[in-house]
Design a protein around this motif. Structure first.
Motif, mmCIF file in Angstrom:
data_model
loop_
_atom_site.group_PDB
_atom_site.id
_atom_site.type_symbol
_atom_site.label_atom_id
_atom_site.label_comp_id
_atom_site.label_asym_id
_atom_site.label_seq_id
_atom_site.Cartn_x
_atom_site.Cartn_y
_atom_site.Cartn_z
ATOM 1 N N UNK A 5 0.822 -1.208 0.000
ATOM 2 C CA UNK A 5 0.000 0.000 0.000
ATOM 3 C C UNK A 5 0.858 1.260 0.000
ATOM 4 N N UNK B 93 1.531 9.950 -5.756
ATOM 5 C CA UNK B 93 1.809 11.254 -5.152
ATOM 6 C C UNK B 93 3.301 11.550 -5.264
ATOM 7 N N UNK B 94 3.689 12.685 -4.707
ATOM 8 C CA UNK B 94 5.108 12.995 -4.613
ATOM 9 C C UNK B 94 5.613 12.830 -3.196
ATOM 10 N N UNK B 95 4.889 12.038 -2.401
ATOM 11 C CA UNK B 95 5.260 11.892 -1.007
ATOM 12 C C UNK B 95 6.163 10.684 -0.807
ATOM 13 N N UNK B 96 6.922 10.764 0.250
ATOM 14 C CA UNK B 96 7.660 9.587 0.718
ATOM 15 C C UNK B 96 6.816 8.966 1.827
ATOM 16 N N UNK B 97 6.444 7.717 1.668
ATOM 17 C CA UNK B 97 5.594 7.062 2.666
ATOM 18 C C UNK B 97 6.423 6.116 3.519
ATOM 19 N N UNK B 98 6.381 6.308 4.808
ATOM 20 C CA UNK B 98 7.166 5.456 5.700
ATOM 21 C C UNK B 98 6.365 4.292 6.263
ATOM 22 N N UNK B 99 5.138 4.578 6.608
ATOM 23 C CA UNK B 99 4.310 3.516 7.185
ATOM 24 C C UNK B 99 2.857 3.925 7.107
ATOM 25 N N UNK C 127 1.890 2.011 -3.407
ATOM 26 C CA UNK C 127 0.749 2.475 -4.191
ATOM 27 C C UNK C 127 0.538 3.977 -3.994
ATOM 28 N N UNK C 128 0.650 4.407 -2.760
ATOM 29 C CA UNK C 128 0.483 5.830 -2.488
ATOM 30 C C UNK C 128 1.628 6.628 -3.104
#
Lengths: 132, 132
Positions: free
Chosen positions: A104, A112-118, A107-108
């Motif tokens: 997931x 997006x242009x975000x860095x997803x950590x958790x 997928x995010x």
DNA sequence: TTGAGTGCAAACTATTTGCAACTGG
DNA sequence: CCAGTTGCAAATAGTTTGCACTCAA
């Protein structure tokens, strides 16, 4: 949580404006931010009243509320990432056995242009005891 | 959130016991419940100290914390179910454009005896601004 | 006119913190 | 001995509430 025990509502300029603000922004403002924003228009406005109206709007289903406050922090001895079920009847919190979907986060990131950590996923409903 | 700026830890009976309690239960107790449970063993124990130790244990990565308190409620004019991204840098909250997976509720119901009404999914990380 | 809405201040709840005393390595 | 830990009490922070007044229907 949001029972419909409130019977009748009248219109109020303050509440109307609070709703307007929330409908017209993609921000997710706090009560205080809404309060500050309205102070220019209603100099006598009180923060308590903003809270009252926000609760009424939630009750009416016109806005939704992302709770990060107002209840208890809970602590968990299990540090492996896992999901929780929260019983809206008795407040108990149960670990869920479904697999943690790391995918997931990817997928995010793709969208997006975000860095997803958790991420954090919680299910709400009634547990066995509260269903009877 | 859980920085590692704390340098050195000593052992303490209280902290050891708090960890033991959390490791040996599937409950997700609040600080107060842990406090009550420990009062029999440490009659002079203070609630403040339980909080201090819980924070240290989180800092050490030995337990995890399910925050429902301690910050702000945020309000959202968009009542359609959708997911959020929360920037750990600046605290901003963004709506995500990925589809809402109603099917997850079913999946949990298949694995449990619970009735699932809704779920909440939040992603944490850094937004564009905070990445630079 | 009457009950919902308001401002104000006080109350409440969960959590944090300053301080002096204590304690483990 | 000395920095981490403790109990205590006071402080914070977000939110709620009691009250007397106001205002919309």
């Amino acid at each position: 949580m949001a029972q419909n025990n409130h019977k009748k509502y009248r219109n109020s300029k303050q509440r109307t404006k609070i709703l307007e603000i929330l409908k017209s922004t993609k921000d997710h403002p706090t009560a205080v931010r809404i309060y500050e924003q309205l102070r220019t228009e209603f100099p006598a406005l009180s923060l308590g009243n903003v809270y009252r109206n926000l609760n009424i709007l939630v009750e009416q289903g016109q806005i939704s509320e992302l709770r990060f406050g107002s209840t208890f922090d809970r602590y968990d001895g299990d540090i492996r990432p896992h999901y929780h079920f929260i019983c809206e009847g008795c407040g108990s919190i149960e670990d869920l056995d479904i697999e943690h979907e790391d995918v997931l986060n990817k997928k995010v990131e793709e969208n997006t242009n975000y860095k997803v950590n958790h991420h954090r996923l919680e299910f709400y409903g009634q547990c066995e005891n509260c269903l009877q």
